[in-house]
Design a protein around this motif. Structure first.
Motif, PDB file in Angstrom:
ATOM      1  N   ARG A  29       0.835  -1.198   0.000  1.00 37.61           N
ATOM      2  CA  ARG A  29       0.000   0.000   0.000  1.00 37.61           C
ATOM      3  C   ARG A  29       0.872   1.252   0.000  1.00 37.61           C
ATOM      4  N   ARG A  30       1.905   1.292   0.853  1.00 37.14           N
ATOM      5  CA  ARG A  30       2.777   2.465   0.917  1.00 37.14           C
ATOM      6  C   ARG A  30       3.530   2.653  -0.408  1.00 37.14           C
ATOM      7  N   ALA A  31       4.009   1.549  -0.986  1.00 34.83           N
ATOM      8  CA  ALA A  31       4.716   1.647  -2.274  1.00 34.83           C
ATOM      9  C   ALA A  31       3.771   2.160  -3.360  1.00 34.83           C
ATOM     10  N   HIS A  32       2.526   1.687  -3.331  1.00 41.89           N
ATOM     11  CA  HIS A  32       1.531   2.170  -4.294  1.00 41.89           C
ATOM     12  C   HIS A  32       1.300   3.668  -4.120  1.00 41.89           C
ATOM     13  N   TRP A  33       1.143   4.107  -2.891  1.00 45.45           N
ATOM     14  CA  TRP A  33       0.915   5.536  -2.637  1.00 45.45           C
ATOM     15  C   TRP A  33       2.068   6.359  -3.201  1.00 45.45           C
ATOM     16  N   ARG A  34       3.295   5.893  -2.968  1.00 45.48           N
ATOM     17  CA  ARG A  34       4.458   6.646  -3.437  1.00 45.48           C
ATOM     18  C   ARG A  34       4.502   6.680  -4.961  1.00 45.48           C
ATOM     19  N   ALA A  35       4.319   5.524  -5.598  1.00 46.83           N
ATOM     20  CA  ALA A  35       4.340   5.471  -7.064  1.00 46.83           C
ATOM     21  C   ALA A  35       3.187   6.291  -7.642  1.00 46.83           C
ATOM     22  N   ALA A  36       2.012   6.211  -7.020  1.00 47.40           N
ATOM     23  CA  ALA A  36       0.857   6.975  -7.499  1.00 47.40           C
ATOM     24  C   ALA A  36       1.105   8.473  -7.368  1.00 47.40           C
TER      25      ALA A  36
END
Length: 161
Positions: free
Chosen positions: A31-38
């Motif tokens: 989830r955190r990696a997704h937030w950063r990439a998003a």
């Protein structure tokens, strides 16, 4: 009486910090990696006047061609109301159109417009250096390894696939 027994747990609390061994750690890190990439990709899209949710629909339309809204919702992880708002936005911006589906008056397929294709290409050009920067943080071979691991997690082989 259960109320008199103090609550004890042997499991650690779930976090998204390095070293977390809880069963939820993987999901929290994803989830955190997704937030950063998003967030990074959102920066690339902002000057083009679209959000990541809009671009997700354009990706599906480029890959699948005209697609009914029900399938767009499934492909993007959206709900019916959410996908209708996104398609409304795309239509208002001239990036997509709804067309009748032959044989079913109630169903509309969404199709990307030439302007939508132009924006799609511009978004890729704008996002490429940002994506390369993110990938570089993983070190040599890291992006390929991460892609392989995420692909195996997202598309497991076997009967449950």
């Amino acid at each position: 009486m259960a109320a008199d027994v103090p609550h004890q747990t042997s499991a650690s609390h779930a976090t998204d910090r390095p070293g977390d061994v809880s069963p939820f750690a993987l999901g929290l890190l994803l989830r955190r990696a997704h937030w950063r990439a998003a967030a990074v990709m959102g920066e690339a899209l902002r000057p083009l006047g679209v959000e990541l949710r809009h671009f997700a629909v354009l990706i599906v339309l480029v890959n699948r061609g005209p697609t009914v809204q029900r399938d767009l919702a499934a492909e993007t992880g959206s709900d019916k109301a959410g996908i209708m708002r996104v398609v409304d936005d795309l239509e208002r911006k001239g990036l997509a159109v709804r067309r009748a589906v032959p044989g079913d008056r109630r169903v509309r397929a969404v199709e990307i417009t030439p302007q939508g294709l132009e924006l799609f290409d511009a978004a890729h050009a704008a996002a490429e250096p940002l994506a390369e920067h993110l990938a570089a943080e993983l070190g040599p071979g890291g992006p390929e390894q991460l892609t392989d691991l995420l692909t195996r997690l997202a598309h497991p082989a076997g009967p449950e696939a």
